[in-house]
Design an enzyme around this catalytic site. Structure first.
Site, PDB file in Angstrom:
ATOM      1  N   GLU A 130       7.115   2.212   5.469  1.00  0.00           N
ATOM      2  CA  GLU A 130       6.543   2.992   6.579  1.00  0.00           C
ATOM      3  C   GLU A 130       7.384   2.842   7.834  1.00  0.00           C
ATOM      4  OE1 GLU A 130       2.058   2.215   4.831  1.00  0.00           O
ATOM      5  OE2 GLU A 130       2.272   3.306   6.707  1.00  0.00           O
ATOM      6  N   ASP A 136      -5.982   8.562   5.349  1.00  0.00           N
ATOM      7  CA  ASP A 136      -5.061   7.440   5.259  1.00  0.00           C
ATOM      8  C   ASP A 136      -5.665   6.263   6.008  1.00  0.00           C
ATOM      9  OD1 ASP A 136      -1.417   7.480   5.206  1.00  0.00           O
ATOM     10  OD2 ASP A 136      -2.826   5.847   4.876  1.00  0.00           O
TER      11      ASP A 136
HETATM   12  C1  GLC Z   1      -0.596   3.520   4.042  1.00  0.00           C
HETATM   13  C2  GLC Z   1       0.201   4.744   3.683  1.00  0.00           C
HETATM   14  C3  GLC Z   1      -0.330   5.518   2.508  1.00  0.00           C
HETATM   15  C4  GLC Z   1      -1.006   4.583   1.521  1.00  0.00           C
HETATM   16  C5  GLC Z   1      -2.201   3.958   2.210  1.00  0.00           C
HETATM   17  C6  GLC Z   1      -2.892   2.912   1.322  1.00  0.00           C
HETATM   18  O1  GLC Z   1      -0.721   3.408   5.429  1.00  0.00           O
HETATM   19  O2  GLC Z   1       0.450   5.673   4.731  1.00  0.00           O
HETATM   20  O3  GLC Z   1       0.781   6.198   1.906  1.00  0.00           O
HETATM   21  O4  GLC Z   1      -1.445   5.310   0.384  1.00  0.00           O
HETATM   22  O5  GLC Z   1      -1.875   3.350   3.454  1.00  0.00           O
HETATM   23  O6  GLC Z   1      -2.040   1.818   1.105  1.00  0.00           O
END
Ligand code: GLC
Length: 684
Positions: free
Chosen positions: A549, A353
Site C-alpha cells: 500500500e 475497504d
Molecule cells: C487493505 C487494502 C485492501 C485489503 C483490505 C483487507 O487496506 O486496501 O486491498 O483487501 O485492506 O486487508
C-alpha cells in the site's frame, strides 16, 4: 446527541448454545420460554410472541431447504430477521479483535470476519487456520437463525498469509505473461488452497490499472493497460469456478474485484495522510475514467460474474465539472448505485475497504449513512473497544434506520446480497471447512504451475551478443541484494501485511535455483566482495525490499507499520537502485565473462545509462514469489523468454507517470517490450 454509545459489555451473556442444545435445555428446564425468546434477548420466563422475529425456526423453515431457490430462501430468511440481525450481517470484524471475545460474533450477529494482511492464527498451518475459522463459525451458528459466517482474506498471490501456501508472482508479473488461461489456473489453485484452510472469500483480484509507478500498489496491478487488466479477469473464473453456481464447491471461493474504481489513476501528491499517491485523488473526465478505470469491471461483472466488489480509498474529481470537488469512492452514489448496481446490474455485494468510511467528511453517523446510502453493503470496521469499529457501526446504523436516515429497504437490499453469497457458497448446508484438499496446499503440482508463471513473467529487456541463455556448463558468479532473499522476492502480503526481508517461506530463492540449474561452479557474494573467478558469467540480482500500500509510495512514509518491527524506519522507496546494488553491478560487470542483471521489484527501477552500458543482459523479474526456479529456467534456456512489459519502463523517475499512448513517449523500454530467446539448447 451522540450516536456513538459504546455498547455495555457488562450485560449478562445471552444463553449461547448450539441450536439443538439450546432448545433442549430450555424445554428440560420447564421454562415456558421459547428458545428464540432467550436468544433474541427477551427476559427469561416471558412467553415469547412466538412470531417470526423471536422463534428459533425449525428444520422445516424454507430458508433451510436447499431444494428451494436462493431467492426464495433469502426472502424467507430476511422476513424472519430483526433489524439488529440484519445490520449485524453488514458488519465485518477483524480476526485479532474478535478473537479476544469470540462471543461477540453471536452477540452482535456478525456477518463476517476477516484476516487483515498478516493477521494469522497462532498455529499458522492449514489445520490451525481451518480450526480458527470453524471456531468462529460455531459462534455464528449458535445464533437464533444460525446464519453462517463469511471469512475473508487477501490471498492476492496465493494464500500467502499461510506459511506453506504456494506463493505466486504478484499481479504485475502475471500481466507480463499475457496468459489469461495460466492466470485462471493460478486462481483455481489459490482458491483451493484458501478454501481448504477455511476462508471462503478472497479480496482479489485487484483490477487496478497502475498509471504512475510511484504508487506503492503498482505490483498489485496487472499493468498500465485497462485492456490487459480486463483480460486477466480470468482469475475470477479460477477463484469462483466458471459460474457463481460453482461457489459451493470446496475448490472455490468468492472473489472481490477491487478497488472500485480509479485506485491506480490517482495524482501524485494527492495521497491520503502521509502517503504521496496512494488513496489520493483521481482527476479525470468521465470519459477517461470509463476507459481507464471502469472498463476492467465490465467483463468482471458481465462475463466472470464476480461476487463482490470493494471500493477504493481514493476519491474522484471530475474534470468535466471543474476540479476541486473530490468525492470519496466509498461515498460515491453515482458510481456505486448508479453505474455498478443500476447500469451494470451488479447483483453481488459491495464490501468497504479497511475503515475507509472514516475518510468521508463528517461525523461517524454521517460517514455510515452516506456510505450505506451510496450502495456499500458490508463494512470492514475491524475494531472494537476504544477504536470506533463494528460495535459502534451496528449501533449507529440501527439508529440511522430507526430515525429514517437510512431506509430499511436499503438494509434489506444489502442483507439480501450478502445472504445470497452465503447460500451460493453452500454455507448453510456445509458451514465448516471441507478439508479434503488440505494436503494439496503447497503441493509439488501447485508449485510447478507457479514456477511456470515465474518463467513466463520474466521480461528480457536487453541481451547484447545473445548473452542469454547461459549454458548450464558455465561457471556462474551471483551477487546482489535480492539473489538469496525469499522475503524480498515474495514482496508484500506474504506472512505479514508489509512482507519482510526476514520473512521465510518454503520455496527457492533465485540463488537456490541457479545452484540447482548450473553444472559449473557457482560463487555467491551478495556485495560482490569475493573475487570473480576467471571466465565466470555474472548474474547480479538487484531490486526492492518489500512493502504494501502507501508504504511503497515513492517519497511516501518511511515508517513501516508492522507489529513485528514496531514501526522502525524502512528504506525510503525511490525506484532507484541501492548504492550496494549499483556497486555490485559495476564490480561484477567489470570482471565477469558476461554480466546479467535481474531486477526483483514490484515495479520498474531506474537503470542509469552509464550503468546500463556496462551490462550485457537485463531482465525484469518482478516479484516471483516462492518458486525462484522459474527464473533459472529462462536464464539457462530450459524455457524461452516470452514475457512482455505490462508497464512502461521509464528512463528516470521524473518521467512518471509515463504510459503507452502518451505524447512524446520516450521511455527506456516501451509497454509490451520483451526480447525472446530460443528454446533449450540455444547456447552461445
Ligand atoms: C487493505 C487494502 C485492501 C485489503 C483490505 C483487507 O487496506 O486496501 O486491498 O483487501 O485492506 O486487508
Amino acid at each position: 446527541m451522540s450516536l456513538l454509545r459504546v455498547p455495555d459489555r457488562s450485560r449478562p451473556r445471552r444463553l449461547r448454545l448450539p441450536a439443538v442444545l439450546a432448545t433442549g435445555v430450555l424445554v428440560a428446564a420447564g421454562l415456558a420460554v421459547d428458545a428464540g425468546a432467550a436468544a433474541s434477548g427477551a427476559p427469561a420466563g416471558v412467553e415469547s410472541a412466538g412470531d417470526r422475529f423471536t422463534e428459533r425456526p425449525g428444520r422445516g423453515a424454507p430458508y433451510k431447504n436447499p431444494r428451494l431457490s436462493t431467492e426464495r430462501r433469502v426472502a424467507d430468511l430476511l422476513s424472519r430477521m430483526t433489524l439488529e440481525e440484519k445490520v449485524g450481517q453488514m458488519a465485518q470484524a477483524e480476526r485479532a479483535d474478535v478473537s479476544a471475545d469470540p462471543g461477540q460474533i453471536a452477540d452482535l450477529f456478525l456477518g463476517s470476519v476477516l484476516s487483515g494482511g498478516g493477521s494469522v492464527p497462532a498455529d499458522n498451518t492449514p489445520e490451525g487456520w481451518a480450526d480458527m475459522v470453524d471456531a468462529f463459525q460455531e459462534q455464528a451458528l449458535s445464533t437464533r437463525l444460525g446464519i453462517p459466517l463469511l471469512y475473508g482474506v487477501d490471498a492476492v498471490h496465493g494464500h500467502a498469509n499461510l506459511n506453506g501456501a504456494t506463493v505466486f508472482p504478484h499481479n504485475i508479473g502475471l500481466g507480463a505473461t499475457r496468459d489469461p488461461r495460466l492466470v485462471e489456473r493460478i486462481g483455481a489453485i489459490t482458491a483451493e488452497e484458501t478454501r481448504a484452510s477455511g476462508p471462503q472469500w478472497n479480496f482479489s483480484p485487484c483490477l487496478c490499472v497502475a498509471r504512475d509507478d510511484r504508487w506503492g500498489r503498482t505490483y498489485e496491478s496487472f499493468g498500465e493497460s485497462p485492456v490487459l487488466a480486463a483480460r486477466m479477469g480470468t482469475i475470477i473464473d479460477g477463484l469462483q469456478g466458471s459460474r457463481r453456481g460453482d461457489l459451493d464447491d470446496p475448490e472455490h471461493v468468492l472473489a472481490t474485484a477491487k478497488h472500485f474504481a480509479g485506485d491506480g489513476l490517482t495524482t501524485f501528491g494527492t495521497g491520503e495522510g502521509d502517503y504521496t499517491i496512494d488513496q489520493g485523488i483521481t482527476e479525470a473526465s468521465r470519459r477517461d475514467f470509463a476507459r481507464l478505470a471502469l472498463s476492467p469491471y465490465v467483463p468482471a461483472i458481465k462475463h466472470h460474474d464476480v461476487g463482490s466488489v470493494m471500493p477504493s480509498f481514493s476519491s474522484v474529481d471530475w474534470t468535466d465539472d471543474g476540479l476541486g470537488n473530490p468525492l470519496k469512492m466509498h461515498a460515491h452514489d453515482e458510481l456505486i448505485n448508479g453505474w455498478l448496481k443500476d447500469k451494470m446490474d451488479f447483483d453481488g455485494f459491495v464490501i468497504s475497504d479497511w475503515r475507509a468510511i472514516h475518510q468521508i467528511p463528517g461525523d461517524y453517523a454521517t460517514q455510515v449513512a452516506v456510505s450505506v446510502n451510496a450502495g456499500v453493503d458490508m463494512f470492514m470496521e475491524p475494531f472494537s473497544g476504544d477504536t470506533v469499529g463494528y460495535p459502534q457501526f451496528i449501533e449507529t446504523l440501527v439508529q440511522l434506520v430507526e430515525d429514517g436516515t437510512v431506509p430499511e429497504e436499503r438494509i434489506d437490499d444489502a442483507v439480501s446480497r450478502i445472504l445470497t453469497a452465503k447460500f451460493e457458497l453452500g454455507l448453510f448446508e456445509d458451514p465448516f471447512t471441507d478439508r479434503r484438499h488440505i494436503d494439496e496446499i503447497g503441493s509439488p503440482e501447485h508449485r510447478r504451475v507457479a514456477r511456470e508463471a515465474v518463467a513466463k513473467s520474466q521480461v528480457l529487456l536487453r541481451n547484447e551478443d545473445r548473452t542469454l541463455p547461459l549454458s548450464s556448463s558455465d561457471d556462474v558468479y551471483v551477487a546482489g541484494s535480492n539473489a538469496d532473499n525469499i522475503g524480498n522476492q515474495a514482496g508484500g502480503w506474504t506472512l505479514t501485511w508489509q512482507g519482510g526481508s526476514t520473512n521465510v517461506i518454503p520455496g527457492d530463492t533465485v540463488l537456490d535455483a541457479i545452484e540447482d540449474a548450473a553444472h559449473g561452479d557457482v560463487t555467491f557474494s551478495a556485495d560482490a566482495s569475493a573475487p570473480v573467478p576467471a571466465g565466470a558469467h555474472g548474474v547480479v540480482v538487484v531490486g526492492e525490499t518489500p512493502y504494501a500500500e502507501g508504504f511503497g509510495d515513492v517519497g511516501g512514509p518511511r515508517w513501516g507499520w508492522d507489529p513485528g518491527d514496531g514501526g522502525v524506519l524502512r528504506p525510503e522507496k525511490t525506484m532507484l537502485l541501492s548504492e550496494a546494488d549499483t556497486a555490485a553491478v559495476e564490480t561484477v560487470c567489470a570482471a565477469a565473462a558476461s554480466c546479467t542483471v535481474l531486477v526483483v521489484s514490484g515495479r520498474p527501477m531506474i537503470i542509469p545509462p552509464e550503468l546500463l552500458e556496462q551490462t550485457d543482459a537485463l531482465v525484469a523479474s518482478w516479484l516471483p514469489g516462492s518458486e525462484g526456479g522459474g527464473v533459472a529456467d529462462v536464464l539457462f534456456g530450459k524455457r524461452p523468454f516470452t514475457g512482455r512489459l505490462p508497464v512502461t519502463w521509464p528512463r528516470s523517475v521524473e518521467q512518471e507517470p509515463i504510459n503507452i499512448g502518451d505524447a512524446d513517449y520516450d521511455p527506456l523500454y516501451p509497454y509490451g517490450w520483451g526480447l525472446r530467446t530460443g528454446h533449450r539448447g540455444h547456447h552461445r
